[in-house]
Design a protein around this motif. Structure first.
Motif, short mmCIF file in Angstrom:
data_model
loop_
_atom_site.label_atom_id
_atom_site.label_comp_id
_atom_site.label_asym_id
_atom_site.label_seq_id
_atom_site.Cartn_x
_atom_site.Cartn_y
_atom_site.Cartn_z
N MET A 119 -2.05 -2.73 -10.31
CA MET A 119 -2.46 -3.12 -9.11
C MET A 119 -2.21 -2.02 -7.85
O MET A 119 -3.13 -1.77 -7.20
CB MET A 119 -2.47 -4.61 -8.57
N GLY A 120 -1.19 -1.70 -8.04
CA GLY A 120 -0.49 -0.64 -7.18
C GLY A 120 -1.37 0.65 -7.22
O GLY A 120 -1.48 1.31 -6.31
N GLN A 121 -1.61 1.16 -8.59
CA GLN A 121 -2.49 2.30 -8.62
C GLN A 121 -3.69 2.31 -8.29
O GLN A 121 -4.46 3.25 -7.81
CB GLN A 121 -2.23 2.63 -10.01
N ILE A 122 -4.28 1.10 -8.52
CA ILE A 122 -5.87 1.08 -8.35
C ILE A 122 -6.22 0.79 -6.65
O ILE A 122 -7.15 1.33 -6.42
CB ILE A 122 -6.27 -0.46 -8.98
N VAL A 123 -5.22 -0.14 -6.12
CA VAL A 123 -5.41 -0.26 -4.68
C VAL A 123 -5.16 1.05 -3.83
O VAL A 123 -4.11 1.66 -4.17
CB VAL A 123 -4.67 -1.54 -4.14
N PRO A 124 -5.93 1.54 -3.01
CA PRO A 124 -5.94 2.70 -2.26
C PRO A 124 -4.67 2.65 -1.38
O PRO A 124 -4.45 1.58 -0.74
CB PRO A 124 -7.17 3.07 -1.48
N GLY A 125 -3.88 3.39 -1.44
CA GLY A 125 -2.65 3.39 -0.68
C GLY A 125 -1.50 2.52 -1.09
O GLY A 125 -0.51 2.19 -0.36
N GLY A 126 -1.75 2.04 -2.32
CA GLY A 126 -0.68 1.15 -3.17
C GLY A 126 0.59 1.81 -3.47
O GLY A 126 0.62 3.30 -3.56
N ALA A 127 1.63 1.17 -3.42
CA ALA A 127 2.97 1.81 -4.05
C ALA A 127 2.70 2.44 -5.44
O ALA A 127 2.32 1.77 -6.40
CB ALA A 127 3.97 0.80 -3.96
N ARG A 128 3.14 3.45 -5.65
CA ARG A 128 3.15 4.09 -6.88
C ARG A 128 4.57 4.21 -7.56
O ARG A 128 5.43 4.35 -7.11
CB ARG A 128 2.60 5.35 -6.92
#
Length: 146
Positions: A136-145
């Motif tokens: 979900m972090g990778q999919i959501v823009p600006g998410g923590a990677r």
């Protein structure tokens, strides 16, 4: 005739006398002073308590006889009120029992997890949550990677 009398005497000697059984229950010298004092003390107390029991029974019967017409007159009000109180009491007791059960289950889970014995299913679920969070972090823009 003499033989008949001898048989009667033998039968009387074989049969125990009724007072002999009672004498064996009583002490040889009679009651002690402590037993006499106990009887003298407890007899009036027992009589007084028996009197109180009789007065209480009489009062209860008189009260029941006087209140029965009132119960019959007000029964359309008293019966639903009694049922409501009974159901409310049962509800409170049931909710308390469920609350205590939930607290004990929660306490058991906390103690179980504190001891570090996580079952395999918990480990698998924990890994899936971490993987899903990473995805979900990778999919959501600006998410923590990660």
């Amino acid at each position: 005739m003499a033989e008949y009398r001898r048989e009667d005497q033998q039968k009387q000697q074989l049969q125990p006398r009724p007072t002999e059984g009672l004498k064996s229950l009583l002490p040889g010298n009679g009651p002690t002073k402590a037993q006499v004092v106990a009887v003298v003390t407890l007899l009036p107390v027992g009589g007084f308590l028996f009197l109180l029991a009789g007065v209480t029974l009489t009062g209860t019967l008189i009260g029941l006889a006087l209140s029965t017409p009132l119960f019959l007159l007000f029964s359309p009000i008293l019966v639903p009120a009694g049922l409501t109180l009974a159901l409310a009491t049962a509800g409170f007791l049931t909710s308390g029992a469920f609350g205590i059960t939930a607290l004990s289950a929660f306490s058991w889970m906390v103690n179980y997890l504190r001891q570090g014995r996580m079952p395999e299913q918990m480990e698998v679920a924990k890994r899936r949550v971490q993987e899903t969070a990473a995805q979900m972090g990778q999919i959501v823009p600006g998410g923590a990677r990660t």
